[in-house]
Each structure stands twice: as C-alpha cells, then as structure tokens.
Design a protein around this motif. Sequence first.
Motif, PDB file in Angstrom:
ATOM      1  N   ILE A  22       0.819  -1.222   0.000  1.00  0.00           N
ATOM      2  CA  ILE A  22       0.000   0.000   0.000  1.00  0.00           C
ATOM      3  C   ILE A  22       0.845   1.262   0.000  1.00  0.00           C
ATOM      4  CG2 ILE A  22      -1.966  -1.128   1.099  1.00  0.00           C
ATOM      5  CD1 ILE A  22      -1.150   0.248   3.726  1.00  0.00           C
ATOM      6  N   GLN A  23       2.137   1.150   0.321  1.00  0.00           N
ATOM      7  CA  GLN A  23       2.981   2.352   0.322  1.00  0.00           C
ATOM      8  C   GLN A  23       3.126   2.924  -1.084  1.00  0.00           C
ATOM      9  OE1 GLN A  23       3.710   3.510   3.281  1.00  0.00           O
ATOM     10  NE2 GLN A  23       2.944   1.608   4.203  1.00  0.00           N
ATOM     11  N   ASP A  24       3.042   2.062  -2.092  1.00  0.00           N
ATOM     12  CA  ASP A  24       3.255   2.505  -3.474  1.00  0.00           C
ATOM     13  C   ASP A  24       1.957   2.607  -4.275  1.00  0.00           C
ATOM     14  OD1 ASP A  24       6.126   2.778  -3.490  1.00  0.00           O
ATOM     15  OD2 ASP A  24       6.215   0.601  -3.309  1.00  0.00           O
ATOM     16  N   LEU A  25       0.818   2.537  -3.573  1.00  0.00           N
ATOM     17  CA  LEU A  25      -0.468   2.674  -4.251  1.00  0.00           C
ATOM     18  C   LEU A  25      -1.118   4.001  -3.881  1.00  0.00           C
ATOM     19  CD1 LEU A  25      -1.991  -0.903  -3.758  1.00  0.00           C
ATOM     20  CD2 LEU A  25      -0.771   0.001  -5.748  1.00  0.00           C
ATOM     21  N   PRO A  26      -1.898   4.565  -4.789  1.00  0.00           N
ATOM     22  CA  PRO A  26      -2.589   5.815  -4.447  1.00  0.00           C
ATOM     23  C   PRO A  26      -3.629   5.583  -3.354  1.00  0.00           C
ATOM     24  CG  PRO A  26      -3.383   4.947  -6.535  1.00  0.00           C
ATOM     25  CD  PRO A  26      -2.198   4.112  -6.153  1.00  0.00           C
ATOM     26  N   PRO A  27      -3.913   6.594  -2.529  1.00  0.00           N
ATOM     27  CA  PRO A  27      -4.936   6.446  -1.481  1.00  0.00           C
ATOM     28  C   PRO A  27      -6.277   6.042  -2.088  1.00  0.00           C
ATOM     29  CG  PRO A  27      -3.712   8.490  -1.189  1.00  0.00           C
ATOM     30  CD  PRO A  27      -3.316   7.944  -2.521  1.00  0.00           C
ATOM     31  N   SER A  28      -6.981   5.147  -1.417  1.00  0.00           N
ATOM     32  CA  SER A  28      -8.264   4.667  -1.923  1.00  0.00           C
ATOM     33  C   SER A  28      -9.072   4.080  -0.777  1.00  0.00           C
ATOM     34  CB  SER A  28      -8.048   3.606  -3.009  1.00  0.00           C
ATOM     35  OG  SER A  28      -9.268   3.004  -3.386  1.00  0.00           O
ATOM     36  N   ASP A  29     -10.392   4.204  -0.880  1.00  0.00           N
ATOM     37  CA  ASP A  29     -11.288   3.566   0.077  1.00  0.00           C
ATOM     38  C   ASP A  29     -11.705   2.178  -0.398  1.00  0.00           C
ATOM     39  OD1 ASP A  29     -11.314   5.530   2.031  1.00  0.00           O
ATOM     40  OD2 ASP A  29     -12.942   6.644   1.091  1.00  0.00           O
ATOM     41  N   HIS A  30     -11.229   1.769  -1.572  1.00  0.00           N
ATOM     42  CA  HIS A  30     -11.581   0.460  -2.105  1.00  0.00           C
ATOM     43  C   HIS A  30     -10.920  -0.653  -1.297  1.00  0.00           C
ATOM     44  CE1 HIS A  30     -12.403   2.183  -6.397  1.00  0.00           C
ATOM     45  NE2 HIS A  30     -13.369   2.436  -5.539  1.00  0.00           N
ATOM     46  N   ARG A  31     -11.602  -1.796  -1.219  1.00  0.00           N
ATOM     47  CA  ARG A  31     -10.959  -2.991  -0.689  1.00  0.00           C
ATOM     48  C   ARG A  31     -10.011  -3.542  -1.759  1.00  0.00           C
ATOM     49  NH1 ARG A  31     -16.109  -3.505   1.159  1.00  0.00           N
ATOM     50  NH2 ARG A  31     -16.702  -4.823  -0.613  1.00  0.00           N
ATOM     51  N   ARG A  32      -8.833  -3.949  -1.322  1.00  0.00           N
ATOM     52  CA  ARG A  32      -7.812  -4.404  -2.250  1.00  0.00           C
ATOM     53  C   ARG A  32      -7.381  -5.827  -1.908  1.00  0.00           C
ATOM     54  NH1 ARG A  32      -4.685   1.456  -1.912  1.00  0.00           N
ATOM     55  NH2 ARG A  32      -5.277   2.200  -3.982  1.00  0.00           N
ATOM     56  N   LEU A  33      -7.324  -6.662  -2.938  1.00  0.00           N
ATOM     57  CA  LEU A  33      -6.797  -8.007  -2.792  1.00  0.00           C
ATOM     58  C   LEU A  33      -5.339  -7.997  -3.232  1.00  0.00           C
ATOM     59  CD1 LEU A  33      -7.035 -11.162  -2.494  1.00  0.00           C
ATOM     60  CD2 LEU A  33      -7.715 -11.180  -4.911  1.00  0.00           C
ATOM     61  N   VAL A  34      -4.461  -8.530  -2.382  1.00  0.00           N
ATOM     62  CA  VAL A  34      -3.044  -8.627  -2.705  1.00  0.00           C
ATOM     63  C   VAL A  34      -2.643 -10.097  -2.650  1.00  0.00           C
ATOM     64  CG1 VAL A  34      -0.697  -8.033  -2.004  1.00  0.00           C
ATOM     65  CG2 VAL A  34      -2.523  -6.332  -1.806  1.00  0.00           C
ATOM     66  N   ILE A  35      -1.988 -10.582  -3.706  1.00  0.00           N
ATOM     67  CA  ILE A  35      -1.479 -11.946  -3.750  1.00  0.00           C
ATOM     68  C   ILE A  35       0.023 -11.885  -3.964  1.00  0.00           C
ATOM     69  CG2 ILE A  35      -1.526 -14.154  -4.957  1.00  0.00           C
ATOM     70  CD1 ILE A  35      -4.394 -13.640  -5.707  1.00  0.00           C
ATOM     71  N   ASP A  36       0.761 -12.552  -3.085  1.00  0.00           N
ATOM     72  CA  ASP A  36       2.217 -12.579  -3.179  1.00  0.00           C
ATOM     73  C   ASP A  36       2.659 -14.037  -3.278  1.00  0.00           C
ATOM     74  OD1 ASP A  36       4.796 -10.624  -2.329  1.00  0.00           O
ATOM     75  OD2 ASP A  36       5.069 -12.752  -1.930  1.00  0.00           O
ATOM     76  N   GLY A  88      -7.445  -5.927   2.143  1.00  0.00           N
ATOM     77  CA  GLY A  88      -7.334  -4.795   3.060  1.00  0.00           C
ATOM     78  C   GLY A  88      -8.043  -3.579   2.530  1.00  0.00           C
ATOM     79  N   ARG A  89      -8.280  -2.659   3.424  1.00  0.00           N
ATOM     80  CA  ARG A  89      -8.886  -1.377   3.059  1.00  0.00           C
ATOM     81  C   ARG A  89      -8.081  -0.285   3.740  1.00  0.00           C
ATOM     82  NH1 ARG A  89     -13.346   1.760   5.108  1.00  0.00           N
ATOM     83  NH2 ARG A  89     -14.383   2.927   3.443  1.00  0.00           N
ATOM     84  N   ARG A  90      -7.582   0.648   2.933  1.00  0.00           N
ATOM     85  CA  ARG A  90      -6.634   1.647   3.418  1.00  0.00           C
ATOM     86  C   ARG A  90      -5.471   0.925   4.101  1.00  0.00           C
ATOM     87  NH1 ARG A  90     -11.612   4.429   4.521  1.00  0.00           N
ATOM     88  NH2 ARG A  90     -11.492   3.865   6.725  1.00  0.00           N
ATOM     89  N   GLY A  91      -5.138   1.254   5.340  1.00  0.00           N
ATOM     90  CA  GLY A  91      -4.001   0.627   6.004  1.00  0.00           C
ATOM     91  C   GLY A  91      -4.353  -0.584   6.829  1.00  0.00           C
ATOM     92  N   GLN A  92      -5.604  -1.040   6.765  1.00  0.00           N
ATOM     93  CA  GLN A  92      -6.065  -2.101   7.656  1.00  0.00           C
ATOM     94  C   GLN A  92      -6.297  -3.408   6.916  1.00  0.00           C
ATOM     95  OE1 GLN A  92      -6.379  -1.955  11.031  1.00  0.00           O
ATOM     96  NE2 GLN A  92      -6.803  -4.130  10.921  1.00  0.00           N
TER      97      GLN A  92
END
Length: 496
Positions: A126-140, A151-155
């Motif tokens: 999330i440090q390199d993504l623009p601010p957003s209220d959207h829920r984001r799925l991250v797969i590593d 996650g949503r924002r920093g949570q």
Amino acid sequence: MDNRLASIDLGSNTFRLSIGRVVRHGASAQIYAEDKLRELVALANGLDDHMRIDAATVEQALAALRRFGERLRGFPPANVRAVATNTFRVARNAAEILPAAEQALGFPIEIISGQEEARLIYLGVIQDLPPSDHRRLVIDIGGGSTEFIIGRRGQPLELASLEMGCTTWTRQFFPQGRITPARMRQAILAARGALESISSRYRGTGWEEAYGSSGTAKGLLAVLTENGFSPRDITLDGMERLRDALERNGVVRLEDWAGLKAERVPVLPGGLAIMIAAFQELGIDRMQAGDGALRVGVLHDLLGRDLHQDQRDETVRQMRDRYQLDTAQAGRVRTLALQFFDQLGLEAGTETAELRRALGWTADLHEIGLAIARGDYHKHSAYILQHADMPGFSHDDQRLLAFLALGHQGRLAKVRSYAPDRARWLALCCLRLAVLLLRRREPLGALPLRLDVHAQHVCLHIQPGWLAARPLSGFQLKKEAAIWRKAGFVLEVVER
C-alpha cells in the motif's frame, strides 16, 4: 541519530536487502529508497526429502548474508530488521542454521509466521499505491508460500498464508522442468484445493482492486504483455494462452519469451499454475502488479516502531479485549514488574529495551489462559502466546512471551527448555514477584520494596513491619526463595 533503516527479506527463492533514508516532517516521516541488494539463493530448492536444507545451499545463503553484513556494517541494531519466511519455517534444521546466519549477517534474524508475513506484505504494497477507500486483494506468490490479503486503506481485513510457492510447486509438479498438459492440470487442481480453505471467506469479503506483489506477478505481467497475450494487466485469458504455449513447448526457454528474466525460467511453471488457480478459485477478473513487497513493509514497520506506533502494542490491546482480561489487575502487575525491572541495573541497549517491552506485554496478557481453564492457567497462557497469530510479533518474540507466561508461577523446571539468558531469568523474577505481591488484586500503594541484584544474587529489600502485616506474602516469599535456589539464583528477603 542515524536516519537510515534497513530490512532483510530471507525469502525461499531470493534474499533481499533494502536501505531507506528517513525524512521527518513534524510528527510524521517518510522513507526514501537509498540502496537495494538482492541475491538469488533458491533456499527452497535446497530442501531434501527430510525437509533439511542441504549444506551447499546453506553455504550459498551464508555467503549472501556476509555480503549483506558488509553493507550494513555500522548500522545501529535497532535500525535493522531481518525476517525469514517459509523455508525457514518448515526446515527441520533451521535452528541449527540460524546462529551461523546471524553471525554472517551481524544482526538477529526473526523467523516470522505466515500471517505476519502477509501483514507486512500488505503494509509494503500500500505504500506505493494511491490512497483509496476500495478494498484491495493482494497476492504474493513466493518461493515456498503464497500470501493472500484483503485490506482497506491501512487495515488488513483478511490474512492467509498457504504453503505453496513457485519454487516448491515447480519441483513437485514439473520435475526436470518438463511441462505437460497433465502435469499443469494437476498443479492447478492442487493449488485450487489449497485455496478452498479461504475462497468462501475471501469471496464474501470481496474487493474492488487486485494486485500481485511478487516476482512471479511481475514476471507474468511482463511475459503476458510483451508477447501479446494480455494488453496491460494479468488476465485469466492471457495466462491460459501462455499455458497452452508452454504445454506445446514442453519446457521454458529464455529465448522463447520477451520480457522473461533468466531467474524466473526455473520457477515459471509453478508460479503460473498457482496464479491460474487463484484466478479460478477466487473469481479474479484482472490483476495489476504492485511494486511494494515484504521488505518495504518491514521498513515501514520499523519506522512505525521508531514513531511509537508499534503494531505489537495494538495486537496486545486487541487480545486483551478479545479475551476480556482484568485490565486493572494486568495494569498493576505490569507497573510493579517494570518497576522491579528498572532496578535490575541491566546494561542499556536494544536487547534490554526489547526485553522490557516483552515483560510489559506478558504482564498485560499473563492471565489470558483463564479463558481456557483456571487450573494451570499459566500453561494455557504460554500456549496461546506461543501459537496464536499475533501481528507484529516474530516467532522469537512469541517464544519469549511464552517463557515469561509459563514461568510466572509454579516451579521453574518447566521453563528450562527455553534456555534463557540471565537477563530473561531476572525479568521472569520481576514478573513472578509482581504477581505474588499483588495476589489480593488491589493496589499496593507506595512501593515498600526494592530489588538489588549482584550476579545470581537477588536481594529484595522490604520496609520493616510490612511483612508482619502480611503473613501470607511473607510465607509465599519464603517458598519463592526456595524455588529460585533450585534455578541457581539466591533470592534473599531483607527487612530494612
């Protein structure tokens, strides 16, 4: 004060070092990249049939760590955090390797849980993504495990780590690098089977944006876009077209694919199978590549600790609330234990400061085992603190908390297997005395006691007449002195 922070990510495929320069703006701060090093170690490939990392791979890992250690020479220990991931978690000889690895690097190495790895990955992405209220799925997709975060924002809202990675999946399903339709189908079905444990929950939570944060995701995006399989994002259609081409070729050859890096050639089949399975099982439409990753998350977690925004404090607070602990009693025990600790005269430094924090956290949570049963609750407390998912805490952190919780009452023989050093024994003494003296679960008032320590001799100075008014405390202190004698310490109670 040194304004540089360093993170080391000991991944199952690649070791990475990141150094960032901290620029402060009042109460906030920002990290600017200063230097990066990476070493392809392929640690997971070194696992033998007995789940032990072979000697050749260990030596390759130590050589990489020595080079990292040279770059980090002169860094304050508090400004460096090294984390080890899945292969260290599963290797049966990890405990044998770790001391040599720490000596090579020059700094402690933490083996983190899959959940903690997922949390740090999300923090980095999330440090390199623009601010957003959207829920984001991250797969590593790493070498030995794959982390899934919503996650949503920093949570983070959902965290999961599954034991499948591009290196291990390629070894298991594509031996000698041979790709066939049957092998690819089997690899995808196995990955979908692993994903079944989280798919329903993740689909229920939902997301608006999907990101792949690993080398696998970036490598797939480059191959898909530069070879005309996808216009700009990772898509299921594009991956299916790549799959068909790989099955026709039977192997991955560097010269066949624009955008493919040499280091991704040996692990492309396994990474592709896992990503296809994730798209199919979770219903992903398209995915972008995220630049941040575990090492970036570790840097920002370090920065948060420096700014007194330690995730571990929040984790303890949440556990205290979840288990409905007696916060008043926990606060009294914490205050008294820390007062005793400050009287020990231990050498100032990062290790002492971290031990003090661990003592405080354990005092906050020492009665957590009451949620299971009153009898032997300290054993239940220790089990929970060692095995629970505790964001921000490494395995070593949790082991220390478990040692303090297990030893805070009863005999000390049961904690000898933790092999603590003198400072940890003394911290445990502080906690035991605090719990003993606060058995009435009421404030002591002005502290009538003082600790004085010389080597293995602990002297508890008590105001004259205080024990006479508290015969139960006096009786318990005599028993406590006998317990500590068996542990090699002298606990002397002196009224003066």
